[in-house]
Enzyme design. Structure first.
Site, PDB file in Angstrom:
ATOM      1  N   LYS A   1       0.816  -1.212   0.000  1.00 57.16           N
ATOM      2  CA  LYS A   1       0.000   0.000   0.000  1.00 57.16           C
ATOM      3  C   LYS A   1       0.845   1.255   0.000  1.00 57.16           C
ATOM      4  O   LYS A   1       0.451   2.274  -0.582  1.00 57.16           O
ATOM      5  CB  LYS A   1      -0.947   0.012   1.210  1.00 57.16           C
ATOM      6  CG  LYS A   1      -2.119  -0.935   1.076  1.00 57.16           C
ATOM      7  CD  LYS A   1      -3.258  -0.503   2.000  1.00 57.16           C
ATOM      8  CE  LYS A   1      -4.398  -1.493   1.953  1.00 57.16           C
ATOM      9  NZ  LYS A   1      -5.401  -1.226   2.998  1.00 57.16           N
TER      10      LYS A   1
ATOM     11  N   LYS B   1      -6.540 -10.154  -8.458  1.00 61.09           N
ATOM     12  CA  LYS B   1      -7.747 -10.231  -7.634  1.00 61.09           C
ATOM     13  C   LYS B   1      -8.804  -9.250  -8.114  1.00 61.09           C
ATOM     14  O   LYS B   1      -8.468  -8.141  -8.529  1.00 61.09           O
ATOM     15  CB  LYS B   1      -7.365  -9.877  -6.186  1.00 61.09           C
ATOM     16  CG  LYS B   1      -7.839 -10.884  -5.168  1.00 61.09           C
ATOM     17  CD  LYS B   1      -7.393 -10.498  -3.786  1.00 61.09           C
ATOM     18  CE  LYS B   1      -8.539 -10.743  -2.827  1.00 61.09           C
ATOM     19  NZ  LYS B   1      -8.166 -10.614  -1.429  1.00 61.09           N
TER      20      LYS B   1
ATOM     21  N   LYS C   1     -11.841  -3.228  -6.095  1.00 68.05           N
ATOM     22  CA  LYS C   1     -12.579  -1.982  -6.315  1.00 68.05           C
ATOM     23  C   LYS C   1     -11.669  -0.930  -6.940  1.00 68.05           C
ATOM     24  O   LYS C   1     -12.151   0.050  -7.500  1.00 68.05           O
ATOM     25  CB  LYS C   1     -13.149  -1.461  -4.989  1.00 68.05           C
ATOM     26  CG  LYS C   1     -12.070  -1.130  -3.954  1.00 68.05           C
ATOM     27  CD  LYS C   1     -12.623  -0.285  -2.823  1.00 68.05           C
ATOM     28  CE  LYS C   1     -11.504   0.336  -2.026  1.00 68.05           C
ATOM     29  NZ  LYS C   1     -10.852  -0.528  -1.049  1.00 68.05           N
TER      30      LYS C   1
END
Ligand code: TRP
Length: 334
Positions: free
Chosen positions: A114, A197, A200
């Protein structure tokens, strides 16, 4: 009486729920609420570890609540609340930050992912995110934590923190929480790339099925989903090296409550031209009722806020005595 198992899990209020969240996590939560005492949290404190627009976050908390209720969470059978409404999470996180070691956090792969290249510019909250997650779980002495497999490392850390706290203070305060990673479609992959994966944050909306998609857009996304030119194999082994085919078969299995082997028993030898419409139909059947309920609930702020306030009150009743025990163990009070 102390319950044998207590389930806790959390989900970030950012972005719309998609099929990956639903099949990978939410559906398991719904199944658990009848079998176990279950506590589910919309983790808004975690959300602000990266920049958030306040109005968007406010909306996101209510929308996620509506989506969870639409998916089948029932406030009569579980506790559902927003993390920031229960101060114990932040307060316990502080104590546990003094238990966790810098070396442990330095190994967290999600922080590295991240934070990306600009690690120095990441918030300290993003770095200590997994300690807050441990506090979420341990504040309720949760024994079981349903999560996607990307959260395994954070669960290991929560166990390490619980064990070190107990050991450092000579108490048996925290049970060691077990991850529950289950469901045939724990990993739902992108419709555009069977090795990534479903997410969103993928810029292509065609890569995912949102729980707000109508029947037409679901059918269209499935029709356009990436595949290979071969027909479906009749055995699982034939899916090796075919990530897109494996994903679609896994989705069909998860949506219809069958194993992938059973799906291949039914569709082996057929091309995607035949399989895809059947998959789209199964998907619409599973999602349409959720979408309908979500649309009813999403703008009913009064009702959503009432559910969250009642949940927070019940959550506090469990977590505050645990924090008091922690305060005693560390020497803040008698
Ligand atoms: N980190 C989890 C995720 O991104 C969300 C989360 C926060 C969570 N606190 C939790 C999950 C506690 C389980 C238990 O999916």
């Amino acid at each position: 009486m102390k319950p044998a198992t207590r389930v806790f899990s959390g989900i970030q209020p950012t972005g719309n729920l998609h099929l990956g969240n639903y099949l990978g996590a939410i559906r398991n939560w719904v199944a658990m609420q009848d079998a176990h005492e279950s506590i589910f949290c919309v983790v808004d404190l975690h959300a602000i570890t990266v920049a958030q627009d306040p109005a968007v976050l406010r909306r996101g908390i209510r929308e996620m609540t509506a989506a969870l209720l639409a998916s089948g969470l029932d406030p009569a059978r579980c506790i559902l609340f927003p993390q920031s409404a229960v101060r114990v999470h932040a307060e316990l996180a502080w104590v546990l930050m003094c238990t966790a070691r810098v070396g442990w956090l330095n190994r967290m792969t999600q922080f590295k992912d991240k934070a990306g290249k600009d690690r120095e510019g990441a918030s300290v909250g993003l770095y200590t995110y997994p300690v807050l997650q441990a506090a979420d779980i341990l504040a309720y002495k949760a024994t079981h934590v349903p999560v996607g497999d990307d959260q395994k490392q954070h669960l290991e850390l929560a166990r390490d923190i619980a064990a070190k706290f107990n050991n450092d203070h000579g108490v048996e305060l925290f049970p060691l929480p077990e991850p529950v990673i289950e469901g045939p479609a724990t990993r739902v992959m992108s419709l555009r790339d069977g090795t990534a994966k479903m997410s969103k944050s993928d810029p292509s909306d065609a890569s995912r099925i949102n729980l707000t998609d109508d029947a037409d857009s679901i059918a269209q996304k499935i029709r356009r989903a990436k595949t290979d030119p071969e027909p479906l194999p009749s055995e699982i082994a034939g899916l090796a090296g075919r990530p897109e085919a494996a994903n679609l078969v896994g989705l069909m299995a998860a949506l219809t409550g069958r194993s992938a082997a059973q799906v291949l028993g039914d569709y082996g030898g057929q091309g995607f031209g035949q399989f895809k419409p059947a998959l789209a139909e199964a998907m619409v059947a599973a999602i349409a009722p959720i979408t309908a309920r979500f649309n009813e609930l999403r703008h009913d702020d009064v009702a959503l806020d009432a559910v969250l306030a009642a949940g927070a009150e019940r959550a506090r009743a469990i977590a505050e005595p645990v924090l008091a025990e922690v305060h005693r163990a560390v020497g803040f009070r008698d």
